[in-house]
Write a protein that holds these residues in place. Sequence first.
Motif, PDB file in Angstrom:
ATOM      1  N   SER A  43       3.820  13.087   2.026  1.00 40.64           N
ATOM      2  CA  SER A  43       4.930  11.804   1.528  1.00 40.64           C
ATOM      3  C   SER A  43       3.500  11.019   1.634  1.00 40.64           C
ATOM      4  O   SER A  43       2.746  10.733   2.921  1.00 40.64           O
ATOM      5  N   LEU A  44       2.922   9.965   0.747  1.00 46.18           N
ATOM      6  CA  LEU A  44       1.877   8.749   0.896  1.00 46.18           C
ATOM      7  C   LEU A  44       3.074   7.661   0.881  1.00 46.18           C
ATOM      8  O   LEU A  44       3.564   7.181  -0.382  1.00 46.18           O
ATOM      9  N   ARG A  45       2.368   6.511   1.793  1.00 46.34           N
ATOM     10  CA  ARG A  45       2.367   4.645   1.962  1.00 46.34           C
ATOM     11  C   ARG A  45       1.375   3.905   1.632  1.00 46.34           C
ATOM     12  O   ARG A  45       0.546   4.697   2.335  1.00 46.34           O
ATOM     13  N   PHE A  46       1.809   2.770   0.716  1.00 49.70           N
ATOM     14  CA  PHE A  46       0.695   1.896   0.256  1.00 49.70           C
ATOM     15  C   PHE A  46       0.929   0.181   0.833  1.00 49.70           C
ATOM     16  O   PHE A  46       2.357   0.347   0.503  1.00 49.70           O
ATOM     17  N   ASN A  47      -0.308  -0.291   0.892  1.00 52.54           N
ATOM     18  CA  ASN A  47       0.332  -1.907   0.699  1.00 52.54           C
ATOM     19  C   ASN A  47       0.369  -2.595  -0.260  1.00 52.54           C
ATOM     20  O   ASN A  47      -1.075  -2.113  -1.032  1.00 52.54           O
ATOM     21  N   PRO A  48       1.128  -2.800  -0.651  1.00 50.52           N
ATOM     22  CA  PRO A  48       1.178  -3.176  -2.620  1.00 50.52           C
ATOM     23  C   PRO A  48       0.156  -4.123  -2.513  1.00 50.52           C
ATOM     24  O   PRO A  48       0.704  -4.552  -4.356  1.00 50.52           O
ATOM     25  N   LYS A  49       0.689  -4.693  -1.802  1.00 48.72           N
ATOM     26  CA  LYS A  49       0.257  -7.012  -1.860  1.00 48.72           C
ATOM     27  C   LYS A  49       0.736  -7.345  -2.311  1.00 48.72           C
ATOM     28  O   LYS A  49      -0.287  -8.333  -3.522  1.00 48.72           O
ATOM     29  N   ARG A  50       1.667  -7.228  -2.662  1.00 42.73           N
ATOM     30  CA  ARG A  50       2.876  -8.031  -3.043  1.00 42.73           C
ATOM     31  C   ARG A  50       4.130  -7.904  -2.692  1.00 42.73           C
ATOM     32  O   ARG A  50       4.796  -7.223  -2.357  1.00 42.73           O
ATOM     33  N   GLU A  51       5.172  -8.489  -2.585  1.00 43.45           N
ATOM     34  CA  GLU A  51       6.545  -8.659  -2.394  1.00 43.45           C
ATOM     35  C   GLU A  51       7.262  -7.477  -3.209  1.00 43.45           C
ATOM     36  O   GLU A  51       7.266  -6.943  -4.459  1.00 43.45           O
ATOM     37  N   ILE A  52       7.759  -7.152  -2.462  1.00 41.78           N
ATOM     38  CA  ILE A  52       8.931  -6.036  -3.383  1.00 41.78           C
ATOM     39  C   ILE A  52      10.519  -6.940  -3.366  1.00 41.78           C
ATOM     40  O   ILE A  52      11.629  -7.357  -2.848  1.00 41.78           O
ATOM     41  N   SER A  53      10.535  -6.474  -4.682  1.00 44.94           N
ATOM     42  CA  SER A  53      11.872  -7.463  -4.951  1.00 44.94           C
ATOM     43  C   SER A  53      12.842  -6.835  -4.388  1.00 44.94           C
ATOM     44  O   SER A  53      13.273  -5.629  -4.298  1.00 44.94           O
ATOM     45  N   ALA A  54      14.204  -7.895  -4.610  1.00 45.10           N
ATOM     46  CA  ALA A  54      15.407  -7.759  -3.707  1.00 45.10           C
ATOM     47  C   ALA A  54      15.761  -6.359  -4.472  1.00 45.10           C
ATOM     48  O   ALA A  54      16.500  -5.661  -3.619  1.00 45.10           O
ATOM     49  N   LYS A  55      16.234  -5.853  -5.481  1.00 45.48           N
ATOM     50  CA  LYS A  55      16.796  -4.649  -5.854  1.00 45.48           C
ATOM     51  C   LYS A  55      16.309  -4.114  -5.217  1.00 45.48           C
ATOM     52  O   LYS A  55      16.444  -2.254  -4.782  1.00 45.48           O
ATOM     53  N   ALA A  56      14.296  -3.343  -5.408  1.00 41.68           N
ATOM     54  CA  ALA A  56      13.794  -2.240  -4.956  1.00 41.68           C
ATOM     55  C   ALA A  56      13.696  -2.591  -3.270  1.00 41.68           C
ATOM     56  O   ALA A  56      14.732  -0.962  -3.011  1.00 41.68           O
ATOM     57  N   TYR A  57      14.404  -3.310  -2.660  1.00 44.47           N
ATOM     58  CA  TYR A  57      14.692  -3.127  -1.385  1.00 44.47           C
ATOM     59  C   TYR A  57      16.191  -2.938  -0.637  1.00 44.47           C
ATOM     60  O   TYR A  57      16.971  -2.026  -0.314  1.00 44.47           O
ATOM     61  N   GLU A  58      16.650  -2.871  -2.060  1.00 46.56           N
ATOM     62  CA  GLU A  58      18.319  -3.271  -2.200  1.00 46.56           C
ATOM     63  C   GLU A  58      18.484  -1.165  -1.819  1.00 46.56           C
ATOM     64  O   GLU A  58      18.987  -0.845  -1.210  1.00 46.56           O
ATOM     65  N   ILE A  59      18.208  -0.757  -2.931  1.00 48.71           N
ATOM     66  CA  ILE A  59      17.350   0.759  -3.018  1.00 48.71           C
ATOM     67  C   ILE A  59      16.459   1.137  -1.859  1.00 48.71           C
ATOM     68  O   ILE A  59      16.988   2.243  -2.027  1.00 48.71           O
ATOM     69  N   THR A  60      15.860   0.996  -1.583  1.00 46.71           N
ATOM     70  CA  THR A  60      14.977   1.845  -0.282  1.00 46.71           C
ATOM     71  C   THR A  60      15.314   1.286   0.650  1.00 46.71           C
ATOM     72  O   THR A  60      14.983   1.989   1.716  1.00 46.71           O
ATOM     73  N   GLY A  61      15.723   0.307   1.481  1.00 46.83           N
ATOM     74  CA  GLY A  61      15.392  -0.780   2.525  1.00 46.83           C
ATOM     75  C   GLY A  61      14.369  -0.746   3.403  1.00 46.83           C
ATOM     76  O   GLY A  61      13.636  -0.686   4.544  1.00 46.83           O
ATOM     77  N   VAL A  62      13.317  -0.783   1.846  1.00 50.06           N
ATOM     78  CA  VAL A  62      11.777  -1.130   2.790  1.00 50.06           C
ATOM     79  C   VAL A  62      11.718  -2.423   2.015  1.00 50.06           C
ATOM     80  O   VAL A  62      11.859  -3.408   1.423  1.00 50.06           O
TER      81      VAL A  62
END
Length: 183
Positions: A43-62
């Motif tokens: 499992s790899l995580r990355f810096n996406p260099k952009r904000e995470i949408s409210a919906k994506a945050y709601e789903i993932t908590g990231v």
Amino acid sequence: MSSIVVGVDTETTGLEYADGHRIFEIALCARDLVTGATIKDISLRFNPKREISAKAYEITGVKLSDLVAEPLFESKAASIATILNNATAIVAHNGLGFDKPFIEHELSLCGLSLRQDLVWFDTMLHGLWATQDGKRPTLRELAFALGYEYDEEKAHGALYDTQLMMDCFFTARKKYGFFQLPD
């Protein structure tokens, strides 16, 4: 030499790569296609260099602040492409409609691509048998249909989702004959 199937799941900053959304997490779970034995899970995580949408945050908590110290996707792109391109088949839940296009886009930004002849099994599109009304099953519904618990606390983490999906894939394959390679 044994055949290898790789399960994949991505978590992204939003729903459309065409809107500039990026992958911030990917899980790759390699299994022996015949036995289902685990070869390697990463499992790899990355810096996406952009904000995470409210919906994506709601789903993932990231949120982006959780990822700022992570490497960029580009740093692992060649390794990801190698793992996927060396597989006999790829498995993803909603993979053809979501994960595959996102991965192909991210790799193309790095000058890389996936083999065009890769076999993809989409456990959502090819799992209509898992629901009573024949609708596309959620991962929870697929797991339930095959006798697996769905842990809400761990759900929507790429590694958990991929490991559960692969358990479902192999159970459906061995017990019911689903997800067979084309001749």
